[in-house]
Design an enzyme around this catalytic site. Structure first.
Site, PDB file in Angstrom:
ATOM      1  N   TYR A  54      55.596  52.105  58.849  1.00  0.00           N
ATOM      2  CA  TYR A  54      57.041  52.186  58.626  1.00  0.00           C
ATOM      3  C   TYR A  54      57.555  53.613  58.774  1.00  0.00           C
ATOM      4  O   TYR A  54      56.995  54.567  58.224  1.00  0.00           O
ATOM      5  CB  TYR A  54      57.415  51.680  57.221  1.00  0.00           C
ATOM      6  CG  TYR A  54      58.869  51.937  56.883  1.00  0.00           C
ATOM      7  CD1 TYR A  54      59.871  51.190  57.501  1.00  0.00           C
ATOM      8  CD2 TYR A  54      59.243  52.958  56.016  1.00  0.00           C
ATOM      9  CE1 TYR A  54      61.210  51.441  57.237  1.00  0.00           C
ATOM     10  CE2 TYR A  54      60.578  53.221  55.748  1.00  0.00           C
ATOM     11  CZ  TYR A  54      61.558  52.452  56.363  1.00  0.00           C
ATOM     12  OH  TYR A  54      62.878  52.709  56.110  1.00  0.00           O
ATOM     13  N   HIS A  84      73.233  58.285  60.219  1.00  0.00           N
ATOM     14  CA  HIS A  84      73.269  58.251  58.753  1.00  0.00           C
ATOM     15  C   HIS A  84      74.222  59.291  58.155  1.00  0.00           C
ATOM     16  O   HIS A  84      74.487  59.261  56.950  1.00  0.00           O
ATOM     17  CB  HIS A  84      71.865  58.477  58.179  1.00  0.00           C
ATOM     18  CG  HIS A  84      70.967  57.275  58.285  1.00  0.00           C
ATOM     19  ND1 HIS A  84      70.875  56.509  59.415  1.00  0.00           N
ATOM     20  CD2 HIS A  84      70.119  56.700  57.376  1.00  0.00           C
ATOM     21  CE1 HIS A  84      70.003  55.528  59.223  1.00  0.00           C
ATOM     22  NE2 HIS A  84      69.538  55.618  57.991  1.00  0.00           N
ATOM     23  N   ASN A 196      65.042  61.130  53.102  1.00  0.00           N
ATOM     24  CA  ASN A 196      64.668  60.044  52.195  1.00  0.00           C
ATOM     25  C   ASN A 196      64.223  60.646  50.859  1.00  0.00           C
ATOM     26  O   ASN A 196      63.049  60.882  50.623  1.00  0.00           O
ATOM     27  CB  ASN A 196      63.538  59.229  52.826  1.00  0.00           C
ATOM     28  CG  ASN A 196      63.508  57.791  52.358  1.00  0.00           C
ATOM     29  OD1 ASN A 196      62.502  57.127  52.482  1.00  0.00           O
ATOM     30  ND2 ASN A 196      64.601  57.289  51.828  1.00  0.00           N
ATOM     31  N   TYR A 279      84.653  65.077   8.732  1.00  0.00           N
ATOM     32  CA  TYR A 279      83.431  64.937   9.526  1.00  0.00           C
ATOM     33  C   TYR A 279      83.334  65.952  10.668  1.00  0.00           C
ATOM     34  O   TYR A 279      82.245  66.439  10.984  1.00  0.00           O
ATOM     35  CB  TYR A 279      83.357  63.540  10.130  1.00  0.00           C
ATOM     36  CG  TYR A 279      83.030  62.442   9.154  1.00  0.00           C
ATOM     37  CD1 TYR A 279      82.896  62.676   7.789  1.00  0.00           C
ATOM     38  CD2 TYR A 279      82.854  61.133   9.607  1.00  0.00           C
ATOM     39  CE1 TYR A 279      82.604  61.664   6.904  1.00  0.00           C
ATOM     40  CE2 TYR A 279      82.555  60.105   8.726  1.00  0.00           C
ATOM     41  CZ  TYR A 279      82.433  60.370   7.374  1.00  0.00           C
ATOM     42  OH  TYR A 279      82.144  59.363   6.505  1.00  0.00           O
ATOM     43  N   ARG A 282      82.157  69.036   8.785  1.00  0.00           N
ATOM     44  CA  ARG A 282      80.930  68.858   7.999  1.00  0.00           C
ATOM     45  C   ARG A 282      79.760  68.382   8.869  1.00  0.00           C
ATOM     46  O   ARG A 282      78.604  68.730   8.616  1.00  0.00           O
ATOM     47  CB  ARG A 282      81.199  67.835   6.891  1.00  0.00           C
ATOM     48  CG  ARG A 282      80.102  67.783   5.864  1.00  0.00           C
ATOM     49  CD  ARG A 282      80.272  66.722   4.790  1.00  0.00           C
ATOM     50  NE  ARG A 282      81.538  66.033   4.730  1.00  0.00           N
ATOM     51  CZ  ARG A 282      81.687  64.774   4.322  1.00  0.00           C
ATOM     52  NH1 ARG A 282      80.630  64.075   3.943  1.00  0.00           N
ATOM     53  NH2 ARG A 282      82.873  64.207   4.270  1.00  0.00           N
ATOM     54  N   PHE A 328      61.912  56.993  46.434  1.00  0.00           N
ATOM     55  CA  PHE A 328      63.269  57.442  46.736  1.00  0.00           C
ATOM     56  C   PHE A 328      64.302  56.831  45.795  1.00  0.00           C
ATOM     57  O   PHE A 328      65.461  57.251  45.782  1.00  0.00           O
ATOM     58  CB  PHE A 328      63.644  57.039  48.171  1.00  0.00           C
ATOM     59  CG  PHE A 328      63.351  55.586  48.461  1.00  0.00           C
ATOM     60  CD1 PHE A 328      64.107  54.573  47.904  1.00  0.00           C
ATOM     61  CD2 PHE A 328      62.291  55.236  49.296  1.00  0.00           C
ATOM     62  CE1 PHE A 328      63.818  53.237  48.148  1.00  0.00           C
ATOM     63  CE2 PHE A 328      62.001  53.896  49.544  1.00  0.00           C
ATOM     64  CZ  PHE A 328      62.765  52.901  48.967  1.00  0.00           C
ATOM     65  N   GLU A 413      67.572  46.395  51.009  1.00  0.00           N
ATOM     66  CA  GLU A 413      67.702  47.346  49.902  1.00  0.00           C
ATOM     67  C   GLU A 413      68.656  46.716  48.886  1.00  0.00           C
ATOM     68  O   GLU A 413      69.850  47.021  48.848  1.00  0.00           O
ATOM     69  CB  GLU A 413      68.193  48.682  50.442  1.00  0.00           C
ATOM     70  CG  GLU A 413      67.185  49.270  51.431  1.00  0.00           C
ATOM     71  CD  GLU A 413      67.744  50.365  52.329  1.00  0.00           C
ATOM     72  OE1 GLU A 413      68.894  50.780  52.106  1.00  0.00           O
ATOM     73  OE2 GLU A 413      67.030  50.792  53.249  1.00  0.00           O
TER      74      GLU A 413
END
Length: 507
Positions: A54, A84, A196, A279, A282, A328, A413
């Protein structure tokens, strides 16, 4: 020459800041060079054998079942980058871009990516010579790594895209030529090795964690000044109280308050003026301490990720194996950065409530909105509005990004992390928190000016003086945003913390 040497295993948060903001020179260790070269030899072997692996001899994502010949290797890697590079939005800041480049180089230095050593040196040369790719802030799902933004980084390496060089935006090709760096041709596995990974979300998050660690000191300083402006009760910060509930952050914050307030005549004891404080006064150690512990957790996760191999497939040279996995996937970072955003938002929340106590005469015992001539002057009235607006925005931004997922690549994916969105949101929350805390510092200093005959604490006196060097007491209404900006600058430059730490060592 001040430098940072990377080997894939020992990069620290401080190293990232030195390179990203201090422009330290980056070198790569001899051991890392050997690992990179050995990993590349195995990739070359598989390419020569045309073995089906791959990302080396196949397409990407849903196209993983499409075989790619040896002759098409260069075209495949170039197409990967240009297709991309789909980022949108404003460019990421320069320090973030430098952080991204450093983290990517450090991941490659581990020797599990199969990239050529010459390609890694190109990336490092860009860092050292100041070629900063234009990387749009949006477009990553944070699960096949930060594919889109990292592709914009690589565009410049291949003579495409845009970059900033010596303060000028220009084409990537021109920037590389002016810097004297040769443009490269990517070959098998290299494009994937460069994009990646989780380096965009991690770089944004790492710089934010560093700044948040400084902010933790500042919030204790701001809280201590407000304690004095409210004549707060010191008993609540007694170490015995915190030793019986020993959360580290809580104990550290309580100790900071005790040191900052040492010698103060503003502070009171329980029963002296009142039995107990609200609060937001404190419980400062408990509230600030919770965020301290959260940020410490995030820092631990970031430190792991900065020195991790996050691309796919991974090359294991000793076993001569190439394994396709999922390092990834940004889920560990996505959850951490959502947590970071919530932790910072809470610091702003409690700060805004302390501001309200300072400006509200029913709560403070001081003139309304901290102005001596109320009615003619509005004083700090709208300062509190602005703080309230910022914390309300933070509540929206603190909604977790990591609980969302949209399948991509034709459902190959099918679960993504949205970790880069989480890291960007946390940064925006930090920016808002800085402005809220600037308003609290201004309000506390203004409130203190109404008292006479008292002395500030060992640490708070230094903080007060730093504020007053830049911003005068408000006697009559004036344009206030400039005061906020000036005080915010004192926070982001760490000026107040640095000066206070000359006399008090803060956790």
């Amino acid at each position: 020459m001040e430098k940072v040497v990377i080997d894939g295993y020992n990069l620290t948060l401080e190293d990232v800041v030195k390179v990203a903001r201090g422009f330290y020179h980056v070198d790569i260790s001899t051991e890392a060079i050997d690992k990179i070269k050995a990993s590349r030899q195995l990739v070359d072997k598989y390419v020569d054998e045309e073995k089906v692996v791959y990302g080396i001899t196949t397409g990407f994502g849903k196209f993983s079942d499409v075989a790619i010949s040896k002759d098409e290797a260069e075209e495949l890697q170039r197409n990967l980058i240009i297709s991309h590079a789909c980022g949108v939005g404003n460019p990421l800041p320069e320090d973030t871009v430098r952080g991204i480049m450093l983290l990517r180089a450090n991941a490659l230095a581990k020797g599990f990516s199969g990239i050529r050593y010459s390609t890694v040196t190109t990336l490092i040369d860009m860092l050292n010579k100041g070629v900063h790719p234009i990387i749009p802030e949006k477009g990553s799902l944070g699960a096949s790594g930060d594919l889109a933004p990292l592709s914009h980084m690589v565009l410049v390496m291949i003579g495409e895209g845009e970059a900033i060089y010596k303060g000028t935006r220009m084409s990537g090709k021109e920037a590389m030529e002016k810097a004297g760096i040769s443009i490269i041709k990517l070959t098998s596995k290299e494009g994937l090795a460069l994009i990646n990974g989780t380096q965009v979300m991690t770089a944004i998050g790492a710089l934010n964690v560093y700044d948040c660690k400084q902010l933790l000191k500042l919030v204790d300083i701001a809280g201590a000044l407000t304690v004095e402006a409210q004549r707060g009760i010191i008993d609540a910060f007694d170490p015995k109280v915190h030793q019986v509930r020993p959360h580290p952050g809580q104990m550290e914050s309580a100790e900071n308050l005790r040191m900052l307030l040492e010698g103060s005549t503003f502070k009171t004891r329980q029963g002296e003026l009142r039995v107990q404080d609200a609060y937001t006064i404190r419980c400062i150690p408990q509230i600030h301490g919770g965020s301290r512990d959260a940020i410490k957790y995030v820092e631990e996760k970031v430190s792991i990720e900065m020195n991790a191999a996050t691309d796919n497939p991974l090359i294991f040279t000793a076993e001569e194996e190439v394994i396709s996995g999922g390092n990834f996937h940004g889920q560990p970072m996505a959850l951490a950065f959502d947590f970071l955003g919530i932790a910072i938002a809470e610091l702003a929340n409690v700060s805004e409530r302390r501001i309200e106590r300072l400006v509200n005469p029913q709560l403070s015992g001081l003139p309304a909105f901290l102005t001596a001539k109320g009615g003619l002057n509005s004083g700090f009235m709208i300062m509190q509005y602005s703080a309230a607006s910022l914390v309300s925005e933070n509540k929206v931004l603190a909604h977790p990004a990591s609980v969302d997922s949209i399948p991509s690549s034709a459902n190959q994916e099918d679960h993504v992390s949205m970790g880069t969105i989480a890291s960007r949101k946390a940064r925006e929350i930090y920016n808002n928190a800085v402005n809220v805390l600037a308003i609290e510092l201004l309000a506390a200093a203004q409130a203190i000016d109404f008292y006479e005959g008292y002395e500030l604490g060992k640490g708070t006196s230094i903080a007060y003086n730093e504020i007053r060097k830049s911003i005068e007491t408000l006697n009559e209404d004036r344009i206030m945003y400039t005061d906020i900006n000036a005080c915010s600058q004192l926070i982001t430059s760490h000026q107040i913390v640095k000066k206070v730490e000359e006399v008090v060592t803060l956790h």
